[in-house]
Design a protein around this motif. Structure first.
Motif, PDB file in Angstrom:
ATOM      1  N   PRO A  87      59.877 118.351 106.386  1.00  0.00           N
ATOM      2  CA  PRO A  87      60.748 119.031 105.437  1.00  0.00           C
ATOM      3  C   PRO A  87      61.138 118.167 104.490  1.00  0.00           C
ATOM      4  CG  PRO A  87      61.207 119.372 107.968  1.00  0.00           C
ATOM      5  CD  PRO A  87      60.043 118.354 107.857  1.00  0.00           C
ATOM      6  N   GLU A  88      60.881 116.891 104.448  1.00  0.00           N
ATOM      7  CA  GLU A  88      61.137 116.188 103.463  1.00  0.00           C
ATOM      8  C   GLU A  88      60.423 116.053 102.360  1.00  0.00           C
ATOM      9  OE1 GLU A  88      61.119 115.207 106.768  1.00  0.00           O
ATOM     10  OE2 GLU A  88      60.538 113.193 106.754  1.00  0.00           O
ATOM     11  N   ASP A  89      59.183 116.821 102.580  1.00  0.00           N
ATOM     12  CA  ASP A  89      58.017 117.166 101.388  1.00  0.00           C
ATOM     13  C   ASP A  89      58.529 118.310 100.527  1.00  0.00           C
ATOM     14  OD1 ASP A  89      55.613 116.408 103.798  1.00  0.00           O
ATOM     15  OD2 ASP A  89      56.218 114.937 102.216  1.00  0.00           O
ATOM     16  N   THR A  90      59.538 119.021 100.955  1.00  0.00           N
ATOM     17  CA  THR A  90      60.039 120.049 100.173  1.00  0.00           C
ATOM     18  C   THR A  90      60.303 119.652  98.810  1.00  0.00           C
ATOM     19  OG1 THR A  90      60.892 121.401 102.030  1.00  0.00           O
ATOM     20  CG2 THR A  90      62.005 121.895  99.855  1.00  0.00           C
ATOM     21  N   ALA A  91      59.876 120.371  97.760  1.00  0.00           N
ATOM     22  CA  ALA A  91      60.131 120.038  96.452  1.00  0.00           C
ATOM     23  C   ALA A  91      59.227 120.884  95.503  1.00  0.00           C
ATOM     24  CB  ALA A  91      59.574 118.477  96.166  1.00  0.00           C
ATOM     25  N   VAL A  92      59.554 120.595  94.062  1.00  0.00           N
ATOM     26  CA  VAL A  92      58.414 121.451  93.068  1.00  0.00           C
ATOM     27  C   VAL A  92      57.698 120.371  92.882  1.00  0.00           C
ATOM     28  CG1 VAL A  92      58.308 122.244  90.753  1.00  0.00           C
ATOM     29  CG2 VAL A  92      60.279 122.596  92.179  1.00  0.00           C
ATOM     30  N   TYR A  93      56.292 120.661  93.014  1.00  0.00           N
ATOM     31  CA  TYR A  93      55.021 119.852  92.640  1.00  0.00           C
ATOM     32  C   TYR A  93      54.613 119.999  91.467  1.00  0.00           C
ATOM     33  CZ  TYR A  93      55.437 118.193  97.616  1.00  0.00           C
ATOM     34  OH  TYR A  93      55.649 117.487  98.815  1.00  0.00           O
ATOM     35  N   TYR A  94      54.432 118.833  90.578  1.00  0.00           N
ATOM     36  CA  TYR A  94      53.950 119.152  89.346  1.00  0.00           C
ATOM     37  C   TYR A  94      52.348 118.276  88.977  1.00  0.00           C
ATOM     38  CZ  TYR A  94      58.670 120.357  88.331  1.00  0.00           C
ATOM     39  OH  TYR A  94      60.072 120.879  88.064  1.00  0.00           O
TER      40      TYR A  94
END
Length: 112
Positions: A87-94
């Protein structure tokens, strides 16, 4: 004109996998340093993985052993294979190219 277009984000359960793609134009992924960053809500953007023209890839400690960065020079595309997602990988990836160019990002949401 340099363009970086990310794809492959989405919703996945914890423990699952996703592969992000970054299609590049105007820049050769085989020549310039390429990287993946992420920004979670309320947090600063952070480096996830990067790779130069030569040498070994570099990973954030939090993703070592779970994420793999790679590139296909023929397709001029960089990938980020993400396994054992948390869950801590949740993010916008650029996607980042040559330290100067950015894509618009792709959202990854990992549910618990």
């Amino acid at each position: 004109q340099v363009q970086l277009v990310e794809s492959g984000g989405g919703l996945v359960q914890a423990g699952g996998s996703l592969r992000l793609s970054c299609a590049a134009s105007g820049i050769s992924v085989g020549i310039y340093a390429m990287g993946w960053y992420r920004q979670a809500p309320g947090k600063q953007r952070e480096l996830v993985a990067s790779m130069g023209r030569y040498g070994s890839p570099n990973y954030a400690d939090s993703v070592k052993g779970r994420f793999t960065i790679s590139r296909d020079n023929a397709k001029n595309t960089v990938y980020l294979q993400m396994n054992s997602l948390k869950p801590e990988d949740t993010a916008v990836y650029y996607c980042n190219g040559a330290e100067n160019y950015w894509g618009k990002g792709t959202l990854v949401t990992v549910s618990s």
